[in-house]
Design a protein around this motif. Structure first.
Motif, mmCIF file in Angstrom:
data_model
loop_
_atom_site.group_PDB
_atom_site.id
_atom_site.type_symbol
_atom_site.label_atom_id
_atom_site.label_comp_id
_atom_site.label_asym_id
_atom_site.label_seq_id
_atom_site.Cartn_x
_atom_site.Cartn_y
_atom_site.Cartn_z
ATOM 1 N N ALA A 221 86.102 52.885 9.360
ATOM 2 C CA ALA A 221 85.271 53.740 8.942
ATOM 3 C C ALA A 221 84.335 53.762 7.739
ATOM 4 N N GLY A 222 85.045 52.833 6.743
ATOM 5 C CA GLY A 222 84.165 52.492 5.634
ATOM 6 C C GLY A 222 83.209 51.487 6.306
ATOM 7 N N ALA A 223 83.460 50.521 6.880
ATOM 8 C CA ALA A 223 82.532 49.543 7.361
ATOM 9 C C ALA A 223 81.440 50.052 8.291
ATOM 10 N N VAL A 224 81.538 50.991 8.907
ATOM 11 C CA VAL A 224 80.625 51.826 9.750
ATOM 12 C C VAL A 224 79.716 52.506 8.844
ATOM 13 N N LEU A 225 80.239 52.970 7.911
ATOM 14 C CA LEU A 225 79.329 53.847 6.697
ATOM 15 C C LEU A 225 78.366 52.778 6.106
ATOM 16 N N ALA A 226 79.338 51.612 5.640
ATOM 17 C CA ALA A 226 78.330 50.638 4.943
ATOM 18 C C ALA A 226 77.406 49.975 5.570
ATOM 19 N N TRP A 227 77.583 49.704 6.970
ATOM 20 C CA TRP A 227 76.803 49.169 7.910
ATOM 21 C C TRP A 227 75.356 50.143 7.931
ATOM 22 N N ALA A 228 75.611 51.365 8.147
ATOM 23 C CA ALA A 228 74.447 52.449 8.377
ATOM 24 C C ALA A 228 73.764 52.487 7.122
ATOM 25 N N ARG A 229 74.453 52.678 5.870
ATOM 26 C CA ARG A 229 73.788 52.693 4.456
ATOM 27 C C ARG A 229 72.953 51.509 4.400
ATOM 28 N N ALA A 230 73.439 50.180 4.591
ATOM 29 C CA ALA A 230 72.654 49.060 4.541
ATOM 30 C C ALA A 230 71.434 48.984 5.354
ATOM 31 N N LEU A 231 71.485 49.539 6.667
ATOM 32 C CA LEU A 231 70.623 49.577 7.746
ATOM 33 C C LEU A 231 69.383 50.526 7.047
ATOM 34 N N GLY A 232 69.645 51.373 6.580
ATOM 35 C CA GLY A 232 68.557 52.295 6.014
ATOM 36 C C GLY A 232 68.296 52.128 4.625
ATOM 37 N N GLU A 233 68.637 51.089 3.961
ATOM 38 C CA GLU A 233 68.354 50.943 2.536
ATOM 39 C C GLU A 233 66.905 50.589 2.292
ATOM 40 N N PHE A 234 66.122 51.199 1.347
ATOM 41 C CA PHE A 234 64.810 50.953 1.078
ATOM 42 C C PHE A 234 64.486 50.392 -0.145
ATOM 43 N N LEU B 298 60.007 53.306 15.095
ATOM 44 C CA LEU B 298 61.041 52.822 14.278
ATOM 45 C C LEU B 298 61.719 53.965 13.660
ATOM 46 N N SER B 299 61.002 54.946 13.305
ATOM 47 C CA SER B 299 62.082 56.192 12.857
ATOM 48 C C SER B 299 63.188 56.624 13.945
ATOM 49 N N LEU B 300 62.701 56.589 15.205
ATOM 50 C CA LEU B 300 63.486 57.108 16.481
ATOM 51 C C LEU B 300 64.813 56.136 16.637
ATOM 52 N N VAL B 301 64.506 54.936 16.273
ATOM 53 C CA VAL B 301 65.735 53.967 16.271
ATOM 54 C C VAL B 301 66.548 54.219 15.305
ATOM 55 N N LEU B 302 66.059 54.514 14.112
ATOM 56 C CA LEU B 302 67.076 54.763 12.843
ATOM 57 C C LEU B 302 67.713 56.067 13.084
ATOM 58 N N LEU B 303 66.774 57.074 13.455
ATOM 59 C CA LEU B 303 67.513 58.339 13.808
ATOM 60 C C LEU B 303 68.774 58.102 14.997
ATOM 61 N N ALA B 304 68.411 57.479 16.213
ATOM 62 C CA ALA B 304 69.582 57.000 16.991
ATOM 63 C C ALA B 304 70.931 56.567 16.330
ATOM 64 N N VAL B 305 70.604 55.318 15.426
ATOM 65 C CA VAL B 305 71.676 54.876 14.882
ATOM 66 C C VAL B 305 72.561 55.685 14.068
ATOM 67 N N SER B 306 71.735 56.673 13.213
ATOM 68 C CA SER B 306 72.579 57.788 12.286
ATOM 69 C C SER B 306 73.304 58.690 13.422
ATOM 70 N N ILE B 307 72.797 59.119 14.361
ATOM 71 C CA ILE B 307 73.650 59.767 15.478
ATOM 72 C C ILE B 307 74.759 58.984 15.652
ATOM 73 N N THR B 308 74.681 57.933 15.980
ATOM 74 C CA THR B 308 75.592 56.866 16.619
ATOM 75 C C THR B 308 76.807 56.773 15.704
ATOM 76 N N VAL B 309 76.397 56.859 14.498
ATOM 77 C CA VAL B 309 77.363 56.837 13.166
ATOM 78 C C VAL B 309 78.055 58.185 13.075
ATOM 79 N N LEU B 310 77.364 59.092 13.130
ATOM 80 C CA LEU B 310 78.061 60.420 13.183
ATOM 81 C C LEU B 310 79.049 60.683 14.278
ATOM 82 N N ALA B 311 78.535 60.088 15.537
ATOM 83 C CA ALA B 311 79.597 60.367 16.604
ATOM 84 C C ALA B 311 80.870 59.177 16.548
ATOM 85 N N ALA B 312 80.622 58.118 15.898
ATOM 86 C CA ALA B 312 81.729 57.485 15.801
ATOM 87 C C ALA B 312 82.557 57.916 14.629
#
Length: 285
Positions: A214-227, A262-276
């Motif tokens: 769970a922590g790895a998924v959260l870290a991955w999602a946070r890293a993916l969205g870092e700006f 690109l925003s849709l891709v990030l949105l899809a990733v976020s939904i996937t993380v929440l589902a996981a």
């Protein structure tokens, strides 16, 4: 049938009158002063996402996602987020174990410092990374002089910036799992002759594997969205340091359809993380 036999009804303490069980009708009749703000909050959170879906260029979306610039940003984001997650696992899991299983002076302060990147503005984190690891930084000048290693404005710098902001998510998740795990299993292993590291590797890791995942998924999602930390420490160079959030920011000025794609891709990733993570943190107790 007496009042005691009726479902959902219990006798009063002295009078014997039917008394409805607590919570039997608690979900009926939502007060209007609570309902209206709740609906406004729901609309406030959902309408921007709905607008993104409505205005998405669905017909040209495949072409947008397969363009060279978008593919480079997508590929770099996936690779750098995965590498940052790997760094977080290698360094963060031992740190979480240290915070959860050992007593040492200043442990509370260390925990506060570990969680600081969660509330620190990412741009400030990027500036701090520059001052520490830049060519003239506290450590960076020695890396450059002794080993010829330069981190800022490189792909490696992207990984460093993302790991800096993502690792606390993994540490918090793993530390919480360790505190919930029964330490007697580790103690039993050490009593039977296993070293403390062997007990950690053979007993503790399997026990806390869900928390690590769970922590790895959260870290991955946070890293993916870092700006903020990324653009400050690594810059915005296409093909080298331009990740998806940076590409969205740049495309919004020149090619809005690409920014939406690109925003849709990030949105899809976020939904996937929440589902996981829904079974772990989103299921009501």
């Amino acid at each position: 049938m007496t009042s005691l036999d009726k479902p959902g009804v219990a006798a009063g303490p002295r009078t014997g009158r039917p008394r409805r069980r607590v919570g039997a009708g608690s979900r009926r009749g939502v007060p209007l002063p609570l309902l209206l703000p709740a609906l406004l909050a729901l609309a406030f959170l959902l309408l921007p996402l709905v607008a993104l879906l409505v205005r998405a260029p669905w017909r040209s979306l495949p072409d947008q996602l397969t363009s060279t610039e978008v593919w480079q940003a997508l590929q770099l984001s996936l690779v750098s987020a995965t590498a940052a997650t790997a760094v977080s696992l290698v360094l963060g899991v031992p740190l979480a174990w240290l915070l959860a299983r050992t007593e040492f002076p200043g442990r509370g302060l260390v925990r506060a410092l570990v969680t600081l990147p969660l509330v620190l503005p990412p741009v400030v984190g990027g500036v701090a990374l520059l001052l520490a690891l830049g060519r003239n930084g506290v450590i960076g000048k020695w890396l450059d002089a002794w080993f010829g290693i330069t981190l800022p404005f490189t792909t490696t710098g992207v990984v460093v910036a993302e790991a800096f902001v993502a690792m606390p998510f993994l540490v918090i998740s793993v530390e919480g799992t360790l505190r919930a795990a029964d330490p007697r299993y580790e103690e039993a292993a050490t009593t039977l002759g296993a070293s403390r590291f062997t007990a950690f590797r053979r007993v503790t890791l399997p026990l806390i594997a869900p928390g690590i995942a769970a922590g790895a998924v959260l870290a991955w999602a946070r890293a993916l969205g870092e700006f903020g930390a990324t653009i400050t420490f690594a810059g915005n160079f296409p093909g080298r340091t331009q990740t998806m959030p940076l590409a969205v920011y740049l495309a919004l000025q020149n090619d809005p359809e690409a920014a939406i794609a690109l925003s849709l891709v990030l949105l899809a990733v976020s939904i996937t993380v929440l589902a996981a993570l829904r079974e772990r943190w989103m299921t009501p107790s």
